[in-house]
Design an enzyme around this catalytic site. Structure first.
Site, PDB file in Angstrom:
ATOM      1  N   HIS A 111     -87.148 -88.469 -32.417  1.00 57.76           N
ATOM      2  CA  HIS A 111     -87.307 -87.539 -33.553  1.00 57.76           C
ATOM      3  C   HIS A 111     -88.671 -86.846 -33.571  1.00 57.76           C
ATOM      4  O   HIS A 111     -88.869 -85.915 -34.369  1.00 57.76           O
ATOM      5  CB  HIS A 111     -87.106 -88.277 -34.881  1.00 57.76           C
ATOM      6  N   HIS A 116     -78.212 -90.881 -34.061  1.00 55.99           N
ATOM      7  CA  HIS A 116     -78.860 -89.740 -34.690  1.00 55.99           C
ATOM      8  C   HIS A 116     -79.196 -88.686 -33.637  1.00 55.99           C
ATOM      9  O   HIS A 116     -79.510 -89.025 -32.488  1.00 55.99           O
ATOM     10  CB  HIS A 116     -80.158 -90.184 -35.387  1.00 55.99           C
ATOM     11  N   ASP A 125     -77.573 -97.675 -32.406  1.00 60.20           N
ATOM     12  CA  ASP A 125     -77.198 -97.636 -33.818  1.00 60.20           C
ATOM     13  C   ASP A 125     -75.837 -96.992 -34.077  1.00 60.20           C
ATOM     14  O   ASP A 125     -75.446 -96.840 -35.240  1.00 60.20           O
ATOM     15  CB  ASP A 125     -78.299 -96.976 -34.668  1.00 60.20           C
TER      16      ASP A 125
HETATM   17 ZN   LIG Z   1     -80.970 -93.543 -34.434  1.00 60.82          ZN
END
Ligand SMILES: [Zn+2]
Length: 309
Positions: A125, A164, A245
């Site tokens: 990120h 993500h 995840d």
């Molecule tokens: Zn993640």
């Protein structure tokens, strides 16, 4: 050859605070499992600090200095609601990025063909000038940039199977055609980027999956677009943003994978790397927030990375 596994104890001391999912226990459990994994051919390496020159290939000088200057001597300092600096964070982040440099040099220097970074904090990120989403320096991007600029590679692929979207990695490379960034991620979900119409210069491939997606559907989504795109790109090196995840047990997302799905995608990546990249694969730990599922998934991933190494 063995899989080189990079780690450092400081990775277990970066502490974003009580109740934070990106907790030291994640890495403590992984390192304990690796110490006990007698059935895997792993060669353990101590992660060194990244040099500033390696960080500023993907981050602004102001970002690098800003992160390191804000590290507190005690207590904790928030960068945003999710992303907290603790006294060990600067050292841990430097060594996580440094491990990416070492692994790139080891793999491209022919010492091994597979490497795994058992490091935290994660990186995908982190944008050029933004720390966010538990990430400070973009470890996988540091590896890709070093492969291009120091080792002279022409085609480096990053597969990001963290649940993500890796907004940071996409932002860093969306105008760099020598890098293919391919991500499968849940949408809608943090950070909100990664729509399928975000294609960069044709070097960004995003596949969105809905909450509730199970292993068979997740595998089909990879087979439909991402694996063909990676094959077509014919990378000389494959990097993995290995977040676990998307596991059914994970508390931060809603995809229903089992440990065996992480083995499956790793096997596909190894096959692809064997076809195009002399088998060279470097995997960096990103997310994965259920410690039991994380440990099992990492071991399944390493077993598949080891095969044919
Ligand atoms: Zn993640």
């Amino acid at each position: 050859m063995s899989v080189f596994v990079y780690s450092h104890e400081v990775g277990t001391r970066h502490d974003p605070g009580p109740g934070h999912p990106e907790a030291p226990i994640r890495l403590k459990r992984i390192l304990a499992a690796l110490d006990a994994a007698d059935d895997l051919a792993l060669e353990r390496r101590v992660a060194e600090r990244a040099e500033r020159a390696d960080l500023v290939r993907v981050h602004t000088p102001g970002h690098v200095a800003g992160v390191l200057d804000q590290v507190p001597t005690d207590g904790r300092m928030p960068i945003d609601m999710d992303t907290w600096l603790s006294p060990a964070t600067g050292e841990a982040a430097l060594r996580a990025a440094g491990a990416a440099v070492q692994a790139t040099d080891a793999v491209l220097g022919g010492e091994t063909r597979r490497a795994f970074l058992a490091m935290r904090p994660p990186g995908h990120h982190a944008e050029q000038a933004v720390a966010m989403g538990f990430c400070f320096f973009n470890n996988v991007a540091v590896a890709a940039a070093r492969a291009l600029e120091v080792h002279g590679l022409e085609r480096v692929a990053v597969l990001d199977f963290d649940v993500h979207h890796g907004n940071g990695t996409q932002a860093i490379f969306e105008a760099v055609p020598k890098v293919l960034y391919a991500s499968i991620h849940e949408a809608p979900l943090f950070p909100g980027t990664g729509r399928e119409d975000e294609t960069g210069l044709g070097n960004i491939v995003n596949t969105c999956v809905r909450a509730g997606t199970d292993g068979p559907r997740w595998r089909r989504a990879l087979e439909d677009r991402i694996l063909p795109a990676l094959d077509n790109f014919a990378p000389e090196l494959v990097l993995i943003s290995a977040g676990f995840d998307a596991h059914a047990a994970d508390p931060l997302a809603n995809i229903r994978l089992g440990d065996e799905d992480f083995a499956w995608i790793t096997e596909r990546v190894v096959e692809l790397a064997e076809r195009h990249a002399d088998g060279r694969v470097i995997s960096t730990l990103e997310g994965g927030y259920d410690p039991d599922a994380l440990v099992r998934s990492v071991l399944a991933h390493l077993k598949a990375l080891e095969a044919g190494s």
